[in-house]
Write a protein that holds these residues in place. Structure first.
Motif, short mmCIF file in Angstrom:
data_model
loop_
_atom_site.label_atom_id
_atom_site.label_comp_id
_atom_site.label_asym_id
_atom_site.label_seq_id
_atom_site.Cartn_x
_atom_site.Cartn_y
_atom_site.Cartn_z
N ASP A 509 0.83 -1.22 0.00
CA ASP A 509 0.00 0.00 0.00
C ASP A 509 0.86 1.26 0.00
O ASP A 509 0.35 2.35 -0.26
CB ASP A 509 -0.98 0.02 1.17
N VAL A 533 0.12 -4.40 3.64
CA VAL A 533 -1.05 -3.51 3.66
C VAL A 533 -1.24 -2.98 5.08
O VAL A 533 -2.36 -2.72 5.52
CB VAL A 533 -2.31 -4.25 3.17
N SER A 538 -7.18 -2.11 4.01
CA SER A 538 -7.47 -2.86 2.80
C SER A 538 -8.33 -4.09 3.09
O SER A 538 -8.39 -4.59 4.22
CB SER A 538 -6.17 -3.31 2.14
#
Length: 608
Positions: A509, A533, A538
């Motif tokens: 990310d 992430v 997410s």
């Protein structure tokens, strides 16, 4: 950034190997470039650093960061590394929280002791200085005016090679000087009568880099960048319609009418003549203009303009004769000169072209409703295909982008595909293969609208195949956003895609705090996290992560039916990517293969 266990390992290796013929740092001309230290403080502490003064703690400042909070401290410092380190680049993100009138917030290099070092200092009065510090004696090596705002992150870097010292802020060189004050030493973070946060500290060495990835990563299975790509548009491509078509050929003449029997010589002349609904059909051969080809006029929704190879013939647009190939180190490229093919027009379709050696391959700026189909962008001096600005509804289909590097930025920004620094809905990437690029496979840095990526692969990115000095390539497969703090929250979606053998992460990310979606993707044998992430919220479902430095870093992200949820030992039907990385199918798609499919038949991971 590397997790802390790798940070400590890098330090241990440095401590062991430096005395033994200086194999890690203090490089001779035969040493290998490498990241020898990094810390993003994600472990919540400053272990591995030695403290001198101030009040230090790891806090959350957008992400975990080391923070010195005592603005009254005269001299607060953290040191790390080895006093034997000689030639290296140290880089860190730095955020002044308060800046005293006589104080500074600084990054240090070659600290042979607590008061002898080189320093890149952010000062009050909107100044930056590169300094040589010896006790109470401070020699200003270079100085520049620069707006310094408290609460804002800046990326500081110091490069020390021999007697040359160079400092930069946010990629812009502050100055360079010759100094013999100190030849070796540690790195450091410092404040004086100020408070600040520090994050993402990286130390990389110079020298000659290996031609294969590190031993822990499988060697690349694709041909070197100088090999002709296996993706020449298929011979079944239909010729363009005769009506409204202009032809270009290497034996043409721009005074010709542009018919098949009397073609034009240059694509630029054809662009100037073509009308909405028209087609520019380029005959096979290499076209090497001395200036950027500029696509500035618009088609329409009902009458787009097409630039295509004729009848599947191999068309190479070679930008080697253009300016900025390559640009000087730390230079910038004027926007109009970015790209062998520079696109600002709307409603264009680009089909079956090969763009090489350009100052970027294709650079799109404020461009909408474009279709980029079955293109090859390779060996360019910046990203292969780069779209930025106010750009919407661009579809990138079956792109091959590889071997792109950026000597002017030491590998920092040459991606296979970049959709960054802009906004616009409806941008889609399908069937892309992104490999052996200096920085990342795909990068969505500071793009503020959701992008859909599917049925794509990114591998072998982030290795220094070009022996670039002071190499800074990141090496992620799919980098989904990020930017300067506060980092924008953007809900990109990545589906049915694979990332393997990248020097850093597979799917990350990059500090994007948004609600990204990752569905049925596979990460294998990446140097860092398969899926990182940890800074987003997410949703991750049915993903497969095996054999990476860390398989997953979730943070507050959630999901189900991933390999890490299901547990157990995961093996693959095949770890041979030859089919996926070989010639494309007749329709331009990536060929089907059992590569990286789980042996147990679980409905997890990508299917390509």
């Amino acid at each position: 950034m590397r997790p802390s266990r790798q940070r400590r390992l890098a330090l241990l290796l440095a401590a062991v190997l430096v005395p033994a013929a200086a194999l890690v740092v203090g490089f001779t001309s035969t040493a290998s470039a490498a990241t020898v230290f990094s810390d993003d403080f994600a472990d919540g502490d400053t272990s591995g650093w030695s403290k001198s003064g101030g009040t230090w703690a790891v806090v959350t400042d957008g992400s975990p960061a080391a923070q010195q909070s005592n603005a009254g401290s005269e001299n607060a410092r953290l040191f790390a590394g080895s006093t034997s380190w000689t030639a290296y680049t140290v880089q860190a993100r730095v955020k002044p929280l308060s800046l005293g009138a006589t104080g500074h917030v600084s990054l240090l290099a070659r600290a042979s002791g607590s008061t002898v070092h080189y320093r890149l200092a952010l000062l009050s009065g909107n100044r930056v200085q590169l300094q040589a510090v010896s006790g109470s004696s401070v020699t200003v090596l270079a100085s520049a005016a620069r707006t310094i705002t408290t609460g804002t992150w800046y990326t500081l870097a110091i490069d020390v090679t021999g007697t040359t010292v160079r400092g930069s802020v946010d990629g812009t060189t502050i100055g360079q000087a010759t100094s013999s004050l100190v030849s070796a030493g540690r790195i450091g973070l410092q404040t004086a009568y100020s408070s600040a946060s520090f994050d993402d500290v990286v130390v990389s060495t110079g020298g000659t880099t290996p031609t294969t990835p590190p031993a822990t990563t499988a060697p690349p299975t694709t041909p070197p960048a100088t090999t002709a790509p296996p993706t020449t548009p298929p011979a079944t491509t239909a010729p363009p319609p005769a009506a409204g078509t202009l032809y270009v050929a290497t034996n043409g003449n721009d005074a010709n009418p542009g018919t098949l029997s009397q073609p034009l010589l240059t694509i630029q002349r054809a662009h100037d003549l073509v009308q909405p609904g028209g087609t520019i059909a380029v005959r096979g051969g290499t076209y090497a203009p001395s200036v950027t080809i500029k696509i500035l006029k618009d088609g329409t929704a009902s009458q787009p303009i097409t630039l295509t190879s004729y009848n599947g013939e191999r068309v190479i647009i070679d930008g080697e004769n253009m300016p900025y190939t390559p640009g000087a180190v730390d230079s910038s490229i004027p926007r109009p000169d970015r790209g062998a093919l520079h696109v600002e027009g709307d409603w264009w379709r680009f089909v079956g072209l090969e763009i090489v050696n350009g100052p970027y391959g294709i650079f799109g700026l404020d461009t909408n409703n474009g279709r980029y189909e079955r293109l090859v962008t390779r060996d360019n001096y910046e990203s292969g295909l780069h779209i930025q600005g106010a750009s919407s509804n661009n579809h990138i289909i079956d792109l091959d982008s590889y071997g792109n590097r950026d000597p002017r930025k030491n590998g920092e920004s040459a991606d296979g595909l970049a959709i960054k620094e802009g906004s616009g809905t409806g941008n889609v990437v399908r069937g892309a293969r992104l490999w052996r690029n200096a920085d990342d496979g795909f990068d969505a840095w500071l793009f503020l609208s959701p992008i859909l990526i599917e049925n794509s692969v990114a591998y072998d990115n982030g290795y220094n195949y070009w022996n670039l000095p002071n190499y800074t390539g990141d090496g992620n497969g799919f980098k989904n956003g990020g930017g300067n703090d506060p980092r924008p929250a953007v809900a990109h979606t990545t589906r049915n895609s694979m990332a393997w053998g990248n020097s850093a992460g597979g799917f990350i990310d990059n500090g994007n705090p948004g609600s990204l979606v990752f569905e049925r993707n596979t990460a294998w044998d990446n140097g860092k996290a398969g899926f990182d992430v940890s800074r987003s919220t997410s949703v991750v479902n049915r993903n497969l992560s095996v054999g990476n430095g860390t398989n997953v870093s979730l943070g507050n992200s959630t999901g189900s039916n991933n390999s890490w949820n299901l547990g157990g030992t995961w093996t693959f039907v095949s770890t041979d990517p030859a089919t996926i990385t070989g010639p494309r199918a007749a329709d331009g798609s990536i060929p089907t293969s059992p590569f990286l499919r789980p042996t147990n038949g679980a409905d997890v991971g990508a299917r390509l």
